[in-house]
Design a protein around this motif. Structure first.
Motif, PDB file in Angstrom:
ATOM      1  N   UNK A  81       0.834  -1.204   0.000  1.00 48.44           N
ATOM      2  CA  UNK A  81       0.000   0.000   0.000  1.00 48.44           C
ATOM      3  C   UNK A  81       0.870   1.257   0.000  1.00 48.44           C
ATOM      4  N   UNK A  82       1.905   1.267   0.838  1.00 47.22           N
ATOM      5  CA  UNK A  82       2.797   2.423   0.915  1.00 47.22           C
ATOM      6  C   UNK A  82       3.505   2.643  -0.415  1.00 47.22           C
ATOM      7  N   UNK A  83       3.964   1.565  -1.035  1.00 49.48           N
ATOM      8  CA  UNK A  83       4.671   1.683  -2.308  1.00 49.48           C
ATOM      9  C   UNK A  83       3.753   2.249  -3.399  1.00 49.48           C
ATOM     10  N   UNK A  84       2.515   1.745  -3.453  1.00 45.70           N
ATOM     11  CA  UNK A  84       1.571   2.247  -4.453  1.00 45.70           C
ATOM     12  C   UNK A  84       1.226   3.709  -4.190  1.00 45.70           C
ATOM     13  N   UNK A  85       1.012   4.038  -2.954  1.00 43.22           N
ATOM     14  CA  UNK A  85       0.670   5.410  -2.555  1.00 43.22           C
ATOM     15  C   UNK A  85       1.776   6.383  -2.964  1.00 43.22           C
ATOM     16  N   UNK A  86       3.026   6.001  -2.729  1.00 45.94           N
ATOM     17  CA  UNK A  86       4.147   6.881  -3.064  1.00 45.94           C
ATOM     18  C   UNK A  86       4.386   6.964  -4.570  1.00 45.94           C
ATOM     19  N   UNK A  87       4.032   5.906  -5.302  1.00 43.19           N
ATOM     20  CA  UNK A  87       4.250   5.905  -6.747  1.00 43.19           C
ATOM     21  C   UNK A  87       3.153   6.647  -7.510  1.00 43.19           C
TER      22      UNK A  87
END
Length: 656
Positions: free
Chosen positions: A229-235
């Motif tokens: 979730x964090x990776x998608x949010x930051x991307x």
């Protein structure tokens, strides 16, 4: 140390070194001074000299290069013109702030650069526009025509309204023709062969027999880890921006709610008639023709005398019994706008011609031919063919018109007075709408928070929305100027609260993030599954057996599928027509994954080319013309690009 430097530099070697350094330093210094000190250049175009196309760009050969400069003022004029055109095209939907982007500015500048490139190319190629071409081009301009034919009177009036002389306008047309002759010629020379037309018709009319199987996406219910979730949010931060919102208060000033003005009295109408009596006079007009013997501004006395003598000889010849003035004008007149029309100027009224010409024409008591008249353009021989006398319309005949105009004026005056009271109150207290409300007897209304995509009430008007999101009004909290949203209706508003757009915290959008991650995983899984199923089809398995193995219904046959049909959508249709035609009896398999993860498996069973005999001659000719137009435009653009390749273009973006 300074003494030693002076001693070293005073010798022969020092003198030579200094002499060598002076030239490049002086030249580069001047260049920097011109570029930086006179910061009024938007773009500079440089090209090798006409007589040395292979001239290098390094100094000193570069000093021989041609140069065209686009000034900031020229760019600003072109940009303003483009802004006006787009505002006229888009109406209230036009967003001036979006138009002010660097991309828009570069787009306008690129057009100007291409024009200068073509100008240099035309000069290098020796392109010249003939007088006959200039004349025919002017006569073909619709603005100068009446009922499809060139009208000299309209031509003269149009130029007078722009404060242009015919000579100046002809020079403008000539310059434009010289720049566009080659690219237009390239565009018009485009052609399409019969073989190309036949191939195009076969492709456009092609039909395919297809079998289609839709494999629904597998639902992804697996949990999304915090790391994913964090990776998608930051991307994808742009996907989680909150909308910018404002809260506004406004007063709707609608003049249509004002009471109707009282009917004007007879005395007021008669006074208006007397004040505007000249409006109701049918002006005197004279039907005229002329022969112009042009005299250049730099002509010497001998040339001026020769032109006068020729004009006097023509005047005498035109007065002779049986003389054909139109034939004399066609053979002798230098006026490109009227010569081919036998010198015809049409009906001429006051203030349409230059003073000496007008005085001579309206000084003639009866039809005939005048003595030669000198103007700034040369010598004119004027033929008066007919006189249409003016007449005054009586009050009784125009009373209804005056009454209607007075009522409109009174209504507009009341509306202007209302808006004036609004403006006065804004000046008195620019941060409080209560004064406006009390002065107009109107209510202060509030709406918000609203986003930029709001379209309710007054925010349905783009002009109001632009003011509501104006940075200055947001920061200062001041009342806007009256915004006219309809004839006689204005809105004044003030932003009372503003919430800027910002990336929402992950916790607030976690559900959206999880859904996006699951959708992405589903699409990737669908592509993997689709690739595996496509492999089975390529290995020889039938679409029906694939459907059976997946527990799906039989494939859907689509006979005679046409190119471009959205079946089941445009993307899959493109994939079906991008697939190779079947070889022999073996169908061609294909696969496409939809946005929602649905897998579209298909096989192309047969391809039927379009029949070039199925369209009639008119349809074929229309299609051929469209293809030639597209190809010609591409060829003209390619010509311009090829010319730019041999030139150096420098853009000063900081000046845009």
């Amino acid at each position: 140390m300074l003494q030693k430097l002076r001693e070293k530099s005073s010798g022969l070697l020092g003198t030579i070194v200094i002499a060598i350094l002076i030239v490049p330093l002086a030249l580069f210094g001047i260049d920097q001074y011109l570029v930086q000190g006179g910061n009024s250049t938007a773009a500079r175009i440089e090209a090798p000299p006409r007589w040395w196309p292979a001239a290098p760009s390094w100094w000193p050969a570069s000093m021989l290069w041609q140069e065209e400069v686009i000034t900031v003022q020229e760019f600003s004029q072109a940009f303003d013109q483009e802004r006006s055109q787009r505002r006229a095209q888009q109406g209230d939907a036009f967003d001036p702030r979006a138009f002010e982007s660097l991309d828009s500015k570069r787009e306008v500048l690129e057009k100007l650069v291409d024009q200068r490139v073509l100008k240099i190319a035309a000069y290098d190629d020796g392109v010249v526009a003939s007088d006959a071409l200039v004349r025919s081009t002017i006569q073909d301009i619709p603005a100068f025509q009446v009922d499809g034919s060139f009208d000299a009177q309209r031509y003269q009036m149009a130029l007078a309204s722009q404060a242009q002389t015919p000579k100046q306008f002809e020079a403008t047309i000539r310059d434009g023709l010289q720049v566009t002759l080659v690219p237009v010629g390239v565009q018009d020379s485009s052609f399409v062969t019969r073989a190309e037309m036949e191939r195009l018709v076969r492709l456009i009319g092609e039909r395919r027999d297809v079998q289609l199987l839709l494999v629904p996406p597998a639902e992804d219910t697996a949990a999304v880890s915090d790391a994913d979730a964090q990776a998608w949010y930051e991307a994808h931060p742009e996907d989680f921006l909150s909308q910018e919102t404002v809260t506004i208060e406004y007063v709707d000033v609608d003049a249509r709610n004002l009471p109707a003005p009282a009917a004007a009295s007879e005395a007021v109408l008669r006074a208006r008639y007397e004040d505007e009596k000249a409006r109701f006079v049918e002006p005197e007009e004279r039907l005229a023709s002329h022969i112009l013997i042009e005299v250049p501004a730099d002509a010497d006395d001998a040339a001026r005398k020769a032109a006068e003598d020729k004009a006097r000889a023509l005047a005498s010849e035109a007065r002779a019994d049986g003389a054909d003035f139109a034939a004399l004008a066609q053979a002798n007149s230098d006026d490109a706008g009227s010569a081919d029309m036998g010198g015809d100027l049409g009906w001429v009224g006051k203030d349409m011609m230059v003073a000496p010409f007008e005085e001579a024409l309206f000084g003639m008591a009866a039809p005939g031919v005048s003595e030669p008249v000198e103007t700034e353009f040369g010598w004119h021989v004027i033929q008066l063919r007919e006189i249409k006398a003016g007449a005054q319309e009586p009050f009784e005949q125009v009373r209804d018109t005056l009454a209607r105009e007075q009522a409109e004026a009174d209504r507009a005056s009341a509306a202007n007075e209302l808006v004036t009271r609004v403006v006065d109150q804004i000046y008195k207290n620019p941060n409080d709408l209560s004064g406006v409300a009390s002065a107009t007897g109107l209510d202060v209304q509030t709406v918000g928070p609203v986003a930029r995509d709001a379209s309710d009430g007054v925010l349905a008007f783009p002009a109001v929305k632009r003011e509501a999101f104006d940075e200055v009004l947001i920061q200062d909290g001041t009342i806007s100027d009256p915004v006219e949203i309809e004839a006689g209706r204005h809105v004044v508003l003030r932003v009372t609260a503003h919430q800027a757009s910002s990336t929402q915290p992950l916790d607030a959008v976690r559900e959206t993030v999880d859904a996006a991650v699951r959708a992405d995983r589903a699409r990737k899984a669908a592509r993997r599954q689709g690739a595996a199923l496509l492999g089975r089809l390529k290995a020889g398995e039938t679409l029906a057996s694939v459907a059976e193995s997946k527990g799906l219904a039989e494939p859907n046959p689509i006979p005679g599928l046409q190119r471009g049909m959205p079946v089941p959508n445009e993307a899959i249709n493109r994939a079906m027509f991008a697939a190779q035609a079947p070889s022999g009896e073996a169908p061609t398999p294909g696969m496409e994954v939809m946005e929602d993860g649905t897998i579209a498996l298909f096989v192309i069973e047969a391809v039927t080319p379009g029949d070039d005999t199925a369209i009639n001659a008119a349809q074929s000719e229309m299609l051929k013309g469209q293809l030639e137009q597209v190809r010609g435009y591409d060829d003209a653009q390619a010509y311009t690009r090829s010319q730019r390749l041999r030139m150096q273009v420098r853009v000063f973006e900081e000046n845009l």
